[in-house]
Design a protein around this motif. Sequence first.
Motif, PDB file in Angstrom:
ATOM      1  N   ARG A   8       0.885  -1.184  -0.031  1.00 34.78           N
ATOM      2  CA  ARG A   8      -0.243   0.073  -0.124  1.00 34.78           C
ATOM      3  C   ARG A   8       0.836   1.278  -0.037  1.00 34.78           C
ATOM      4  NH1 ARG A   8      -3.552  -2.064   3.637  1.00 34.78           N
ATOM      5  NH2 ARG A   8      -2.480  -0.836   5.630  1.00 34.78           N
ATOM      6  N   GLU A  11       2.112   1.553  -3.517  1.00 32.00           N
ATOM      7  CA  GLU A  11       1.196   2.340  -4.363  1.00 32.00           C
ATOM      8  C   GLU A  11       1.058   3.899  -4.008  1.00 32.00           C
ATOM      9  OE1 GLU A  11       0.083   0.949  -6.998  1.00 32.00           O
ATOM     10  OE2 GLU A  11       1.199  -0.772  -6.184  1.00 32.00           O
ATOM     11  N   THR A  12       1.248   4.364  -2.841  1.00 37.31           N
ATOM     12  CA  THR A  12       1.054   5.697  -2.422  1.00 37.31           C
ATOM     13  C   THR A  12       2.315   6.314  -3.080  1.00 37.31           C
ATOM     14  OG1 THR A  12       0.053   4.970  -0.223  1.00 37.31           O
ATOM     15  CG2 THR A  12       1.005   7.252  -0.316  1.00 37.31           C
ATOM     16  N   LYS A  15       1.880   6.510  -6.949  1.00 34.86           N
ATOM     17  CA  LYS A  15       0.787   7.675  -7.282  1.00 34.86           C
ATOM     18  C   LYS A  15       1.220   9.034  -6.915  1.00 34.86           C
ATOM     19  CE  LYS A  15      -4.157   8.867  -5.975  1.00 34.86           C
ATOM     20  NZ  LYS A  15      -3.822   9.891  -7.236  1.00 34.86           N
ATOM     21  N   THR A  16       2.110   9.312  -6.065  1.00 36.07           N
ATOM     22  CA  THR A  16       2.783  10.578  -5.634  1.00 36.07           C
ATOM     23  C   THR A  16       3.373  10.829  -6.382  1.00 36.07           C
ATOM     24  OG1 THR A  16       2.329  10.228  -3.104  1.00 36.07           O
ATOM     25  CG2 THR A  16       4.012  11.846  -3.743  1.00 36.07           C
TER      26      THR A  16
END
Length: 110
Positions: A8, A11-12, A15-16
Amino acid sequence: MTASFGSRLEETVKKTITDNPVVVYSKTWCLYSSEVKSLFNRLGVQPLVVELDQMGAQGPQLQKVLERLTGQHTVPNVFIGGKHIGGCTDTVKLHRKGELEALLAEAKNT
């Protein structure tokens, strides 16, 4: 549980760096991080700065995720246009070669 938390977090991070033209993972006390932030400031660029040392327990975990993604375990960890640039030396070298501005302009237009 830890693996899903780690993925997770990964993924963060992804995305950032995708959602922001310039991202600097930094530590407030790091001179190399300060140098990179100062360089971007002089160039009129406002990167998204993530201060790992102000994130509590998540900071070291995020740094491990960055190391897994980039192979780099130090800060600053610089991303431009979703691509890993490297650290302070790499960023300054690109600037000296006149290549940093082009990367920044390209990142701003995407």
